[in-house]
Design a protein around this motif. Sequence first.
Motif, PDB file in Angstrom:
ATOM      1  N   LYS A  34       0.833  -1.212   0.000  1.00 35.36           N
ATOM      2  CA  LYS A  34       0.000   0.000   0.000  1.00 35.36           C
ATOM      3  C   LYS A  34       0.869   1.264   0.000  1.00 35.36           C
ATOM      4  O   LYS A  34       0.635   2.206   0.771  1.00 35.36           O
ATOM      5  CB  LYS A  34      -0.943  -0.007   1.203  1.00 35.36           C
ATOM      6  N   ALA A  35       1.855   1.250  -0.871  1.00 33.64           N
ATOM      7  CA  ALA A  35       2.780   2.390  -0.976  1.00 33.64           C
ATOM      8  C   ALA A  35       2.730   3.017  -2.359  1.00 33.64           C
ATOM      9  O   ALA A  35       3.632   3.771  -2.739  1.00 33.64           O
ATOM     10  CB  ALA A  35       4.196   1.935  -0.641  1.00 33.64           C
ATOM     11  N   GLU A  36       1.671   2.711  -3.151  1.00 33.33           N
ATOM     12  CA  GLU A  36       1.612   3.196  -4.532  1.00 33.33           C
ATOM     13  C   GLU A  36       1.451   4.712  -4.639  1.00 33.33           C
ATOM     14  O   GLU A  36       1.721   5.302  -5.684  1.00 33.33           O
ATOM     15  CB  GLU A  36       0.476   2.503  -5.299  1.00 33.33           C
ATOM     16  N   LYS A  37       1.034   5.386  -3.543  1.00 38.34           N
ATOM     17  CA  LYS A  37       0.878   6.835  -3.598  1.00 38.34           C
ATOM     18  C   LYS A  37       2.225   7.558  -3.634  1.00 38.34           C
ATOM     19  O   LYS A  37       2.291   8.701  -4.088  1.00 38.34           O
ATOM     20  CB  LYS A  37       0.062   7.321  -2.388  1.00 38.34           C
ATOM     21  N   TRP A  38       3.299   6.919  -3.168  1.00 41.98           N
ATOM     22  CA  TRP A  38       4.585   7.614  -3.095  1.00 41.98           C
ATOM     23  C   TRP A  38       5.756   6.800  -3.644  1.00 41.98           C
ATOM     24  O   TRP A  38       6.878   7.288  -3.702  1.00 41.98           O
ATOM     25  CB  TRP A  38       4.878   8.045  -1.663  1.00 41.98           C
ATOM     26  N   LEU A  39       5.501   5.564  -4.053  1.00 44.92           N
ATOM     27  CA  LEU A  39       6.538   4.745  -4.674  1.00 44.92           C
ATOM     28  C   LEU A  39       6.088   4.292  -6.059  1.00 44.92           C
ATOM     29  O   LEU A  39       4.915   3.983  -6.279  1.00 44.92           O
ATOM     30  CB  LEU A  39       6.845   3.511  -3.816  1.00 44.92           C
ATOM     31  N   ARG A  40       7.054   4.244  -7.002  1.00 49.29           N
ATOM     32  CA  ARG A  40       6.730   3.815  -8.356  1.00 49.29           C
ATOM     33  C   ARG A  40       7.911   3.044  -8.933  1.00 49.29           C
ATOM     34  O   ARG A  40       9.071   3.439  -8.776  1.00 49.29           O
ATOM     35  CB  ARG A  40       6.415   5.025  -9.238  1.00 49.29           C
ATOM     36  N   ALA A  41       7.609   1.915  -9.585  1.00 50.00           N
ATOM     37  CA  ALA A  41       8.643   1.101 -10.229  1.00 50.00           C
ATOM     38  C   ALA A  41       8.792   1.528 -11.685  1.00 50.00           C
ATOM     39  O   ALA A  41       7.801   1.738 -12.386  1.00 50.00           O
ATOM     40  CB  ALA A  41       8.271  -0.381 -10.144  1.00 50.00           C
ATOM     41  N   ILE A  42      10.051   1.663 -12.134  1.00 50.95           N
ATOM     42  CA  ILE A  42      10.342   2.116 -13.502  1.00 50.95           C
ATOM     43  C   ILE A  42      11.300   1.111 -14.148  1.00 50.95           C
ATOM     44  O   ILE A  42      12.254   0.640 -13.523  1.00 50.95           O
ATOM     45  CB  ILE A  42      10.963   3.519 -13.506  1.00 50.95           C
ATOM     46  N   ALA A  43      11.031   0.793 -15.420  1.00 50.76           N
ATOM     47  CA  ALA A  43      11.884  -0.125 -16.170  1.00 50.76           C
ATOM     48  C   ALA A  43      12.643   0.634 -17.245  1.00 50.76           C
ATOM     49  O   ALA A  43      12.105   1.520 -17.901  1.00 50.76           O
ATOM     50  CB  ALA A  43      11.036  -1.228 -16.811  1.00 50.76           C
ATOM     51  N   GLY A  44      13.920   0.258 -17.427  1.00 53.52           N
ATOM     52  CA  GLY A  44      14.732   0.893 -18.464  1.00 53.52           C
ATOM     53  C   GLY A  44      16.078   0.226 -18.573  1.00 53.52           C
ATOM     54  O   GLY A  44      16.731  -0.021 -17.541  1.00 53.52           O
ATOM     55  N   SER A  45      16.512  -0.093 -19.834  1.00 51.93           N
ATOM     56  CA  SER A  45      17.813  -0.718 -20.091  1.00 51.93           C
ATOM     57  C   SER A  45      18.003  -1.993 -19.264  1.00 51.93           C
ATOM     58  O   SER A  45      19.031  -2.197 -18.611  1.00 51.93           O
ATOM     59  CB  SER A  45      18.954   0.271 -19.801  1.00 51.93           C
ATOM     60  N   ARG A  46      16.924  -2.804 -19.246  1.00 52.30           N
ATOM     61  CA  ARG A  46      16.914  -4.058 -18.491  1.00 52.30           C
ATOM     62  C   ARG A  46      17.274  -3.846 -17.024  1.00 52.30           C
ATOM     63  O   ARG A  46      17.985  -4.643 -16.395  1.00 52.30           O
ATOM     64  CB  ARG A  46      17.866  -5.078 -19.125  1.00 52.30           C
TER      65      ARG A  46
END
Length: 546
Positions: A368-380
Amino acid sequence: MYIDSSSIIRNQKVYTRHLLRSSFRENGKVKHKTIANLSGCSEDEISAIKLALKHKNNLAALGPITDIETVLGKRVGAVWTLYAIADRLGISKALGAGPDGWLALAQVIARIVDQGSRLSAVRFAQRHAVCEIIGIDRLDEDALYQNLAWLAEQQEDIEKKLFRERYPDVVPTLFLYDVTSSYLEGTCNELADWGYNRDKKRGKMQIVVGLLTGPDGLPVAVRVFKGNTNDTKTVSEQVRILAKTFGVKEVTLVGDRGMLKGPQIDQLPEDFRYITAVTKPQILKMLEDRVIQYELFTDKVCEVGYNGTRYVLRRNPIRAKEMAMTRESKRASVEKLAQDLTRYLTEHGKASVDVALKKATAKIQKLKAEKWLRAIAGSRMITIETDEAALEQLALLDGCYVIKSDVPRDNADAETLHERYCDLENVERAFRTMKTTHLEMRPVFVRKEQSTRGHAFVVMLAFLLQRELEECWADMNITVREGIDELAAIHVEEIKVKETTIRKIPTPNEIGKQLLEKAGVDLPSVFPARTANVHTKKKLPSERLK
């Protein structure tokens, strides 16, 4: 020590009673104390005791005694102690001096000493002298199930008697109320349903239990509701209990923000007051409307009045630190997962980046941390990004809470309102004891509605005894469970000399003596010659093979 015997004639019949007594001198006067009633003993047994007392300083004068057999009888120490305390607290009197009341008291005592089903309570009575002490002639599991229904029917009357016993002169005006749920192992209970499960047990139906206590946190009433009952819908039942059953007026009902909401507050009688708390969205709305200011939240209470309602504000620095540490722990957990996923993507060229991203996102959502945390993908690679602005806004009210009340200032200042709301911890503690620790309300080994309500009431009465022992033994560095086990080791000794049997209770060890002394209980030295027909109708699987 001597035997005091006397006889009377009534309706042309002779009635004889025998008392084992001792005499002593106090302030120059001779006084007598009854140790045990031996009226149930045979004439031969009485004669044997008198002879032994006559020659107590020179037993050799009786000549050589042969054929002496000592048999270990039922356990007596724990049951006798709880029986004495139940009498002292008025529980025995409230249950009544009849077969139903005696069976109910036996169930309460069994719940403390040896928790389990009605069948296990019968097996308990086969090992402990509960029937002999209380005066029950016959016991099986069917009688106990019927007794649960009787308890449910008589519950309000019994609660009223206990209430008057506890508050004979000054009736309190402040009551605490809270609700919990208790999950069920099966699906056949008549009150079982799906609802908000506070035990976090997925796939389990439940019942809802409401507990009303006095200002000391000791229960005065308990109610069981269907498993899908909303917390707020149970409030009206507790108000009815206070107003009708106990005849209490000018009441202040203390409940948490999940129960005492606007509709429930509006339905309270005119002479009822309330103390509750507001939700976080409501606090944000009050800040937005400038009813309160953030600067008012400090480690000391502050009061604000608005539209006839009192609001008490406080920020708990310890709770604020705990919340910050929890969020940091969540971030560390997600970042570790991101590192593990990145390492896997690096080592496995055919691994899917999208799959790894979904795993990281799912972890964030689970925490329940989606309001302040975000996962990002890039260059594997999987990286975690923190929204500092959102985090700052979220942490703004860490440890902050607002208590709401309509109690007049003349009756209670802001500090008092805050203390009374914090007293709800006493109810939560009662729930913990009743549900999961010593008394074990669950598993609920009953199916019918009346049996379920009776079971919960037995647990509540047992809690009163448990709390009394807890206070008595507070300075002994021993738990109630340990104390009960120690006392339960005291057995009746049956001394058989030819055809004569003397039932004697041995002197306890030093710990047992201290436990009894702290509890204010005296064990008798001689046990009455009484037997009860205790049997089970059901057999254990191992017994069915025989």
